[in-house]
Scaffold this motif. Structure first.
Motif, mmCIF file in Angstrom:
data_model
loop_
_atom_site.group_PDB
_atom_site.id
_atom_site.type_symbol
_atom_site.label_atom_id
_atom_site.label_comp_id
_atom_site.label_asym_id
_atom_site.label_seq_id
_atom_site.Cartn_x
_atom_site.Cartn_y
_atom_site.Cartn_z
ATOM 1 N N PRO A 53 1.098 -1.611 0.172
ATOM 2 C CA PRO A 53 0.394 -0.179 -0.147
ATOM 3 C C PRO A 53 0.685 1.255 0.097
ATOM 4 N N MET A 54 0.524 2.430 -0.643
ATOM 5 C CA MET A 54 1.093 3.404 -1.216
ATOM 6 C C MET A 54 -0.046 4.464 -1.412
ATOM 7 N N GLU A 55 0.078 6.264 -1.240
ATOM 8 C CA GLU A 55 -0.407 7.105 -1.247
ATOM 9 C C GLU A 55 -0.800 7.021 -2.814
ATOM 10 N N ILE A 56 -2.262 7.147 -2.998
ATOM 11 C CA ILE A 56 -2.565 6.797 -4.172
ATOM 12 C C ILE A 56 -1.888 7.858 -5.308
ATOM 13 N N SER A 57 -1.283 8.961 -4.559
ATOM 14 C CA SER A 57 -0.344 9.980 -5.984
ATOM 15 C C SER A 57 0.359 9.535 -5.518
ATOM 16 N N LYS A 58 1.075 8.279 -5.734
ATOM 17 C CA LYS A 58 2.321 7.456 -5.308
ATOM 18 C C LYS A 58 1.920 6.561 -6.672
ATOM 19 N N LEU A 59 0.951 5.706 -6.111
ATOM 20 C CA LEU A 59 0.199 4.028 -6.534
ATOM 21 C C LEU A 59 0.448 5.035 -7.994
ATOM 22 N N ILE A 60 -0.066 5.580 -8.779
ATOM 23 C CA ILE A 60 -0.436 6.250 -10.027
ATOM 24 C C ILE A 60 0.679 6.242 -11.027
ATOM 25 N N HIS A 75 -9.613 5.660 -5.375
ATOM 26 C CA HIS A 75 -9.948 6.431 -4.665
ATOM 27 C C HIS A 75 -11.533 5.643 -3.936
ATOM 28 N N LYS A 76 -11.850 5.153 -4.755
ATOM 29 C CA LYS A 76 -12.960 3.968 -4.898
ATOM 30 C C LYS A 76 -12.292 2.028 -4.384
ATOM 31 N N PHE A 77 -11.404 1.965 -4.348
ATOM 32 C CA PHE A 77 -10.408 0.729 -4.219
ATOM 33 C C PHE A 77 -9.516 0.641 -4.590
ATOM 34 N N LYS A 78 -8.672 0.883 -3.676
ATOM 35 C CA LYS A 78 -6.838 0.407 -3.835
ATOM 36 C C LYS A 78 -6.671 -0.647 -3.579
ATOM 37 N N SER A 79 -5.075 -1.182 -3.169
ATOM 38 C CA SER A 79 -4.042 -2.214 -2.416
ATOM 39 C C SER A 79 -4.467 -2.317 -1.228
ATOM 40 N N THR A 82 -7.476 -4.550 -2.312
ATOM 41 C CA THR A 82 -7.332 -5.910 -2.389
ATOM 42 C C THR A 82 -7.192 -6.723 -1.197
ATOM 43 N N ILE A 83 -6.263 -6.025 -0.764
ATOM 44 C CA ILE A 83 -5.277 -7.312 0.236
ATOM 45 C C ILE A 83 -6.701 -7.998 1.624
ATOM 46 N N ASN A 84 -7.086 -6.679 1.906
ATOM 47 C CA ASN A 84 -8.956 -6.769 3.113
ATOM 48 C C ASN A 84 -9.420 -7.969 2.434
ATOM 49 N N TRP A 85 -10.002 -7.875 0.795
ATOM 50 C CA TRP A 85 -10.614 -8.931 0.570
ATOM 51 C C TRP A 85 -10.443 -9.958 0.682
ATOM 52 N N GLY A 90 -9.518 -15.699 3.573
ATOM 53 C CA GLY A 90 -8.685 -16.866 3.658
ATOM 54 C C GLY A 90 -7.287 -16.999 3.156
ATOM 55 N N VAL A 91 -7.252 -16.058 2.937
ATOM 56 C CA VAL A 91 -6.133 -15.488 1.496
ATOM 57 C C VAL A 91 -4.313 -14.598 2.286
ATOM 58 N N ALA A 92 -3.598 -15.336 3.328
ATOM 59 C CA ALA A 92 -2.955 -14.536 4.194
ATOM 60 C C ALA A 92 -1.923 -14.520 2.479
ATOM 61 N N LEU A 93 -1.974 -13.340 2.843
ATOM 62 C CA LEU A 93 -0.612 -12.259 1.674
ATOM 63 C C LEU A 93 0.383 -11.826 2.386
ATOM 64 N N LYS A 94 1.236 -11.919 1.381
ATOM 65 C CA LYS A 94 3.604 -11.532 2.458
ATOM 66 C C LYS A 94 4.307 -10.447 1.111
ATOM 67 N N ILE A 95 3.979 -9.518 1.928
ATOM 68 C CA ILE A 95 5.266 -8.517 1.209
ATOM 69 C C ILE A 95 6.473 -8.715 1.373
ATOM 70 N N GLU A 96 7.390 -8.336 -0.513
ATOM 71 C CA GLU A 96 8.276 -8.801 -0.256
ATOM 72 C C GLU A 96 8.968 -7.585 -0.357
#
Length: 401
Positions: A53-60, A75-79, A82-85, A90-96
Motif C-alpha cells: 500500500p502507498m499513497e494514491i498519488s504515488k500509486l498512479i 479512491h474507490k478501491f485501492k491496494s 485488495t489485501i482486505n478482500w 482466508g488468503v494470507a498475503l506477504k510483502i517482499e
C-alpha cells in the motif's frame, strides 16, 4: 436482471463477484477452455496480487497509461482494499522487499481457488469455450452472438484483457468505441550483436538503464539473458518507453550503470584509491563495486586490460574505459522479446469514452469496461492486477444500480 461479463480473467471474475446478488443472474463468458490463465502464470506461478500500500498519488505513477483515470478509480478501491478482500477470505498475503505482494502459499492457485469459490457461492454461471462474435445494443439491452448461440443481457461488462492485434477487438465494432492500436508493454531488450549475452544468468541488484537520446531511465535489478537484457529496470523502462521504442522499430542504444550507488566520478575516484592501496593485486581477479566476477572480467576485456595485469600498472586510458563500462555501458538494442503468458499491452478502449467513477461507457447505458481492455497498463510489481481488481470492483458494483 441479467448481467453478462465477457472475460474470465482477474477483472472479469472480480466484476462478476461484485455484480452478483439477489435478483441478479450473472454469467461469465470466456472464449478459452481455461479460466484465470494469466493469474495462474503470473509472478512465476506465484501471482503478484498487488503492491505494498502507498499513497494514491504515488500509486498512479506506476502506470505509463491511465494515470489520471486511475486516480479516481483508486479512491474507490485501492491496494488496501485488495489485501482486505483476499485476507478476509482466508488468503494470507506477504510483502517482499521490493514491495510486491504474493500469497503466503507462494502459489497462484490460492488466488484462483478463492475466486472460483466465491463465484460458486454467488451462483455465477460460467460458460467456457464461448467466444463472443458480436455485440448488438438493442433497447438498452445487449444481444451477444456467441459460439453457443445468442444471449440477451440487461447489463454488460467487457473485461477481455489486452490483445496484441487491433483486429482482436473487432467484436466491439458495433459499439462505436475508439480502440487505440495495441502495442507491447513490458518486454526485454534483444541485443543480438552484443557479446554480453554470453554471460546469461548474471544479474546486478541496483542498475540504472537509460535509453540514449531520451529522458527515459529506470533503476532496479538488471538481468543478462541469452537474448539480451531483462529484469525489473528493463521491463519498467520498456513500459514507459513503449510508444517511443515502437516508433524506432525497437532499435535503440541502452546505457547501463551497473551499480546505481555510484556516479561517474565516484567510480573513478574509488578505482584510483584502490589502485594506490593495492597496486600488486590482479585487476581481473579482484572485482569491485559488487560486480559479479564474470561480468567484471567482461568489462576488463572491453577496457583492454590484460589477464595478468596488476592494478598498479593500469594506464589512464584503461581506467577511463573501465569507468565508462561501469557507468555508461553502451548496448545496441535490436528488437524485443515479450512473454505470451504475461503479455501486457498498451492500447485498447480510449479512456475519455469511459466514466472513471463507474467504468460505464459514455456512449451506451449499462455497458461497462474493466481491466486491460482499457488503455491502461502498469509496470511490473502487481500494478496491472491492482488495476484489474479496482476496475472490476467498480464496474461490478455500478452494474447493480
Amino acid at each position: 436482471m441479467k448481467i453478462g461479463i465477457i472475460g474470465g480473467g482477474a477483472a472479469g471474475f472480480f466484476a462478476a463477484i461484485h455484480a452478483a446478488g439477489p435478483g441478479r443472474e450473472v454469467t461469465i463468458f470466456e472464449k478459452s477452455p481455461k479460466l484465470l490463465s494469466k493469474v495462474k502464470v503470473s509472478g512465476g506461478g506465484r501471482c503478484n496480487v498487488t503492491h505494498r500500500p502507498m499513497e494514491i498519488s504515488k500509486l498512479i505513477k506506476n502506470y505509463p497509461r491511465g494515470e489520471k483515470f486511475l486516480k479516481k478509480v483508486f479512491h474507490k478501491f485501492k491496494s488496501e482494499d485488495t489485501i482486505n478482500w483476499f485476507e478476509s477470505r482466508g488468503v494470507a498475503l506477504k510483502i517482499e522487499a521490493d514491495g510486491r505482494m504474493f500469497p503466503v502459499s507462494d502459489s497462484s492457485q490460492s488466488i484462483i481457488d478463492v475466486l472460483l469459490k466465491e463465484a460458486q457461492k454467488l451462483n455465477i454461471s460460467i460458460r467456457k469455450s464461448c467466444a463472443i462474435k458480436s455485440i448488438h445494443p438493442v433497447s438498452n439491452q445487449y444481444k451477444l452472438e456467441t459460439d453457443a448461440g445468442v444471449f440477451v443481457v440487461d447489463k454488460l461488462i467487457i473485461a477481455t484483457g489486452g490483445h496484441p492485434k487491433l483486429d482482436s477487438y473487432s467484436f466491439l465494432k458495433n459499439l462505436n468505441h475508439s480502440v487505440l492500436d495495441p502495442i507491447p508493454s513490458l518486454f526485454t531488450f534483444n541485443t543480438p550483436k552484443e557479446s554480453l549475452r554470453e554471460l546469461m544468468g548474471l544479474s546486478v541488484v541496483d542498475g540504472i538503464v537509460k535509453i540514449q537520446g531520451t529522458k527515459m531511465t529506470y533503476r532496479g535489478p538488471v538481468l543478462v539473458t541469452h537474448w539480451g537484457v531483462s529484469g525489473p529496470a528493463v521491463l519498467k523502462l520498456s513500459a514507459f518507453g513503449a510508444q517511443w521504442l515502437k516508433d524506432q522499430n525497437y532499435a535503440a542504444t541502452a546505457l547501463i550503470n551497473w551499480n546505481g550507488a555510484y556516479g561517474e566520478e565516484e567510480f573513478s575516484s574509488h578505482l584510483k584509491n584502490y589502485m594506490l592501496a593495492h597496486p600488486n593485486r590482479k585487476v581481473r581477479g579482484n572485482s569491485l563495486f559488487e560486480i559479479p566476477s564474470r561480468l567484471w572480467e567482461h568489462f576488463c576485456s572491453r577496457s583492454g586490460i590484460e589477464k595478468e595485469q596488476l592494478y598498479g600498472t593500469l594506464s589512464k586510458k584503461q581506467i577511463n574505459k573501465l569507468v565508462q563500462n561501469l557507468f555508461c555501458y553502451n548496448l545496441s538494442v535490436e528488437g524485443k522479446t515479450t512473454f505470451k503468458e504475461e503479455f501486457v499491452t498498451a492500447g485498447g478502449i480510449a479512456l475519455n469514452e469511459v466514466n472513471p467513477e463507474t467504468l460505464e461507457s459514455k456512449f451506451h447505458p449499462n455497458l461497462y469496461f474493466a481491466g486491460e481492455v482499457l488503455n491502461i497498463d502498469g509496470i511490473t510489481g502487481g500494478f496491472n492486477f491492482q488495476a484489474a481488481w479496482s476496475t472490476g470492483f467498480l464496474a461490478g458494483i455500478a452494474s447493480t444500480k
